[in-house]
Design a protein around this motif. Sequence first.
Motif, PDB file in Angstrom:
ATOM      1  N   GLU A  68     -32.806  13.566   1.751  1.00  9.14           N
ATOM      2  CA  GLU A  68     -33.134  13.491   3.186  1.00  9.14           C
ATOM      3  C   GLU A  68     -32.285  12.455   3.905  1.00  9.14           C
ATOM      4  O   GLU A  68     -32.173  12.488   5.125  1.00  9.14           O
ATOM      5  CB  GLU A  68     -34.608  13.094   3.399  1.00  9.14           C
ATOM      6  CG  GLU A  68     -35.630  14.024   2.783  1.00  9.14           C
ATOM      7  CD  GLU A  68     -36.009  13.586   1.378  1.00  9.14           C
ATOM      8  OE1 GLU A  68     -35.237  12.796   0.774  1.00  9.14           O
ATOM      9  OE2 GLU A  68     -37.042  14.018   0.878  1.00  9.14           O
ATOM     10  N   PHE A  69     -31.774  11.486   3.136  1.00  9.40           N
ATOM     11  CA  PHE A  69     -31.083  10.371   3.792  1.00  9.40           C
ATOM     12  C   PHE A  69     -29.627  10.339   3.353  1.00  9.40           C
ATOM     13  O   PHE A  69     -29.270   9.661   2.412  1.00  9.40           O
ATOM     14  CB  PHE A  69     -31.797   9.055   3.468  1.00  9.40           C
ATOM     15  CG  PHE A  69     -33.221   9.041   3.964  1.00  9.40           C
ATOM     16  CD1 PHE A  69     -33.488   8.913   5.324  1.00  9.40           C
ATOM     17  CD2 PHE A  69     -34.278   9.211   3.092  1.00  9.40           C
ATOM     18  CE1 PHE A  69     -34.792   8.922   5.791  1.00  9.40           C
ATOM     19  CE2 PHE A  69     -35.584   9.221   3.559  1.00  9.40           C
ATOM     20  CZ  PHE A  69     -35.848   9.077   4.909  1.00  9.40           C
ATOM     21  N   HIS A 111     -39.298  11.689  12.386  1.00  9.03           N
ATOM     22  CA  HIS A 111     -39.404  10.477  11.571  1.00  9.03           C
ATOM     23  C   HIS A 111     -38.158  10.330  10.674  1.00  9.03           C
ATOM     24  O   HIS A 111     -37.579   9.240  10.579  1.00  9.03           O
ATOM     25  CB  HIS A 111     -40.679  10.540  10.734  1.00  9.03           C
ATOM     26  CG  HIS A 111     -40.781   9.474   9.687  1.00  9.03           C
ATOM     27  ND1 HIS A 111     -41.000   8.147   9.985  1.00  9.03           N
ATOM     28  CD2 HIS A 111     -40.660   9.532   8.338  1.00  9.03           C
ATOM     29  CE1 HIS A 111     -41.019   7.438   8.866  1.00  9.03           C
ATOM     30  NE2 HIS A 111     -40.817   8.251   7.853  1.00  9.03           N
ATOM     31  N   LEU A 112     -37.740  11.424  10.051  1.00 11.02           N
ATOM     32  CA  LEU A 112     -36.554  11.353   9.183  1.00 11.02           C
ATOM     33  C   LEU A 112     -35.324  10.938   9.982  1.00 11.02           C
ATOM     34  O   LEU A 112     -34.540  10.095   9.538  1.00 11.02           O
ATOM     35  CB  LEU A 112     -36.283  12.710   8.513  1.00 11.02           C
ATOM     36  CG  LEU A 112     -37.249  13.176   7.426  1.00 11.02           C
ATOM     37  CD1 LEU A 112     -36.706  14.451   6.773  1.00 11.02           C
ATOM     38  CD2 LEU A 112     -37.461  12.105   6.360  1.00 11.02           C
ATOM     39  N   ARG A 113     -35.164  11.541  11.169  1.00 16.54           N
ATOM     40  CA  ARG A 113     -33.991  11.199  11.987  1.00 16.54           C
ATOM     41  C   ARG A 113     -34.006   9.724  12.365  1.00 16.54           C
ATOM     42  O   ARG A 113     -32.999   9.038  12.296  1.00 16.54           O
ATOM     43  CB  ARG A 113     -33.955  12.066  13.252  1.00 16.54           C
ATOM     44  CG  ARG A 113     -33.349  13.450  13.011  1.00 16.54           C
ATOM     45  CD  ARG A 113     -32.948  14.125  14.315  1.00 16.54           C
ATOM     46  NE  ARG A 113     -34.079  14.376  15.179  1.00 16.54           N
ATOM     47  CZ  ARG A 113     -34.879  15.436  15.089  1.00 16.54           C
ATOM     48  NH1 ARG A 113     -34.692  16.345  14.155  1.00 16.54           N
ATOM     49  NH2 ARG A 113     -35.897  15.590  15.920  1.00 16.54           N
ATOM     50  N   ALA A 155     -31.333   6.586  10.926  1.00 12.65           N
ATOM     51  CA  ALA A 155     -30.577   5.639  11.758  1.00 12.65           C
ATOM     52  C   ALA A 155     -30.887   4.198  11.339  1.00 12.65           C
ATOM     53  O   ALA A 155     -29.985   3.353  11.268  1.00 12.65           O
ATOM     54  CB  ALA A 155     -30.911   5.861  13.223  1.00 12.65           C
ATOM     55  N   VAL A 156     -32.156   3.917  11.073  1.00 15.01           N
ATOM     56  CA  VAL A 156     -32.540   2.570  10.639  1.00 15.01           C
ATOM     57  C   VAL A 156     -31.826   2.210   9.336  1.00 15.01           C
ATOM     58  O   VAL A 156     -31.221   1.136   9.203  1.00 15.01           O
ATOM     59  CB  VAL A 156     -34.075   2.486  10.438  1.00 15.01           C
ATOM     60  CG1 VAL A 156     -34.457   1.192   9.733  1.00 15.01           C
ATOM     61  CG2 VAL A 156     -34.799   2.620  11.780  1.00 15.01           C
ATOM     62  N   ARG A 174     -28.076   1.597   9.695  1.00 18.95           N
ATOM     63  CA  ARG A 174     -27.715   0.263  10.187  1.00 18.95           C
ATOM     64  C   ARG A 174     -27.780  -0.769   9.058  1.00 18.95           C
ATOM     65  O   ARG A 174     -26.884  -1.591   8.907  1.00 18.95           O
ATOM     66  CB  ARG A 174     -28.651  -0.158  11.323  1.00 18.95           C
ATOM     67  CG  ARG A 174     -28.302   0.489  12.668  1.00 18.95           C
ATOM     68  CD  ARG A 174     -28.995  -0.228  13.824  1.00 18.95           C
ATOM     69  NE  ARG A 174     -30.448  -0.165  13.745  1.00 18.95           N
ATOM     70  CZ  ARG A 174     -31.184   0.860  14.201  1.00 18.95           C
ATOM     71  NH1 ARG A 174     -30.600   1.914  14.768  1.00 18.95           N
ATOM     72  NH2 ARG A 174     -32.494   0.843  14.109  1.00 18.95           N
ATOM     73  N   ARG A 175     -28.829  -0.702   8.262  1.00 20.13           N
ATOM     74  CA  ARG A 175     -28.951  -1.661   7.146  1.00 20.13           C
ATOM     75  C   ARG A 175     -27.788  -1.483   6.166  1.00 20.13           C
ATOM     76  O   ARG A 175     -27.233  -2.451   5.647  1.00 20.13           O
ATOM     77  CB  ARG A 175     -30.280  -1.439   6.420  1.00 20.13           C
ATOM     78  CG  ARG A 175     -31.463  -1.831   7.271  1.00 20.13           C
ATOM     79  CD  ARG A 175     -32.772  -1.614   6.533  1.00 20.13           C
ATOM     80  NE  ARG A 175     -33.888  -1.770   7.463  1.00 20.13           N
ATOM     81  CZ  ARG A 175     -35.119  -1.378   7.219  1.00 20.13           C
ATOM     82  NH1 ARG A 175     -35.423  -0.825   6.058  1.00 20.13           N
ATOM     83  NH2 ARG A 175     -36.067  -1.560   8.109  1.00 20.13           N
ATOM     84  N   ARG A 176     -27.454  -0.210   5.923  1.00 27.03           N
ATOM     85  CA  ARG A 176     -26.346   0.106   5.027  1.00 27.03           C
ATOM     86  C   ARG A 176     -25.045  -0.493   5.587  1.00 27.03           C
ATOM     87  O   ARG A 176     -24.249  -1.088   4.849  1.00 27.03           O
ATOM     88  CB  ARG A 176     -26.256   1.631   4.930  1.00 27.03           C
ATOM     89  CG  ARG A 176     -25.060   2.201   4.224  1.00 27.03           C
ATOM     90  CD  ARG A 176     -25.176   3.724   4.255  1.00 27.03           C
ATOM     91  NE  ARG A 176     -24.038   4.401   3.674  1.00 27.03           N
ATOM     92  CZ  ARG A 176     -22.950   4.762   4.346  1.00 27.03           C
ATOM     93  NH1 ARG A 176     -22.846   4.482   5.626  1.00 27.03           N
ATOM     94  NH2 ARG A 176     -21.968   5.390   3.726  1.00 27.03           N
ATOM     95  N   GLY A 177     -24.853  -0.367   6.899  1.00 27.23           N
ATOM     96  CA  GLY A 177     -23.656  -0.934   7.522  1.00 27.23           C
ATOM     97  C   GLY A 177     -23.601  -2.443   7.343  1.00 27.23           C
ATOM     98  O   GLY A 177     -22.543  -3.011   7.014  1.00 27.23           O
TER      99      GLY A 177
END
Lengths: 284, 284
Positions: A103-104, A182-184, A188-189, A192-195
């Motif tokens: 999903e992600f 919710h998945l979308r 995005a959240v 950002r953390r991954r970035g």
Amino acid sequence: MLRALSQLGVQRAALEDPGYGDLAVSDSARAARAVGIDVVPVPVDEFGLNVTALEASGVRAVVVTPAHQSPTGVVLAAKRRHALLEWAARNDGFVIEDDYDSEFRYDREPVGVLQGLAPDRVFTIGTVSKSLAPAVRLGWVLVPPALADAVAAEKRVSDRGSSGLDQLAVAALLESGRYDRHLRRMRAVYARRRGVLIDSLARHAPGVRLTGLAAGFHAVAHLPESADERAVVAAARQRSVGLYGMGPERSTTVAAPPQLVLGFGNVGERAVESGIAAVADLLR
Amino acid sequence: MLRALSQLGVQRAALEDPGYGDLAVSDSARAARAVGIDVVPVPVDEFGLNVTALEASGVRAVVVTPAHQSPTGVVLAAKRRHALLEWAARNDGFVIEDDYDSEFRYDREPVGVLQGLAPDRVFTIGTVSKSLAPAVRLGWVLVPPALADAVAAEKRVSDRGSSGLDQLAVAALLESGRYDRHLRRMRAVYARRRGVLIDSLARHAPGVRLTGLAAGFHAVAHLPESADERAVVAAARQRSVGLYGMGPERSTTVAAPPQLVLGFGNVGERAVESGIAAVADLLR
């Protein structure tokens, strides 16, 4: 599912390595042995499961995490996918596809499931444990049609079914479109953390390579060969930075390179940044 | 629990008869056989499980419903309780006490659990399936202390735990006292329906004896010996009266007297009255 396979005469199954740690004590291995199926580790490399090693192992079933291998984060390569399904066809074999983290996905559209390519040979399992919360305890299985009754009977004898209330709640979420929203939002959240994880590591420890970032909430940091994986993990914990070594996920630990599994699923952006800074400090 | 018993060397277990129907196909029997435990039926009479027959069967474990035997409604007599625990002590045996319907007792205070008398030999299982709803899928086991770790591991390998949300909701109900209030209110509701059942049967079919009324939501009607249990059930269903014969609950059906299992748990008082009138009509 495992009992249905056992009833079909499957006596041995393969698990990805790294993936389930010490097979003498892992829950997944115990669950298989509980129905009389022995398990063997098969190595994972940068293209995912090594299908040649799978073939050589002589098993008739395998559990794979093609979308984002747990825990290396590798995506099963197209060639390997086809080789895997050919292996299944040739050996009267079965693939349990744990559709983990699909999903992600950050770099492109989600990878299609193996199940669509060989519905008679592939079980695809999914869960809301990652997308909603592990406490919900709901998942699903796409079962080869010929085995659907056996798997339903196995579920009934095992626990007589999962919580009806939670199933209705998740069904309402799905039907209303709120699950997709919710998945979308969460994608995005997590993106950002991954970035922040990528940027922080590049800034604080530019020599450390990061892989497994295409999907999910964790990445693998490749430490210098001289680094002591266990010592780094222990020192990081002393500084309140919770990370994991790859070692405990491995079945075969001989000559394993030092790697860290860095999760960012339940950690805020600032905590990711300061955690990486602390780890980089330890590696100096 | 079953696997823990199997690991202790238990190879055969007894189930109450009537109770689980045809052991070739019952879910409970399948669950036992899935861990390598064979099951045998042991008869129930007006005092509950026949402990002499249990002793003769040579098993090392037994599942009993002492508070309100399912489905005869008999309460396990004090003498039998003691005999059962003596059997367990003598034979290195284990009792699985399904504390079925104990929350809904009408004639006096709830019967104490066997577990309190022999905590090392008795597993007591309970559920909110009757008191709240089957869809909640939550229950509990009081486990002999020496086996607690093994049973917890068995649960973990089986399903990694039940819904956390539902557990928290039930915990909140319990802590707030609202669960107890609910039980008290429902006990009164069921007691009224039970009263209507007794009165209706006395009025419409005074010759039919009713037993098993001390607890729970069902009673057993003893039909005249000449009655054809299956025909009565089928004819009642044709009149939209849903009731059950005792036959399908029996493992041994030779020379079984004709009996009906009359449930009043999910039926209003007026429906109980009209249902009984229709059945009485069929018996004329």
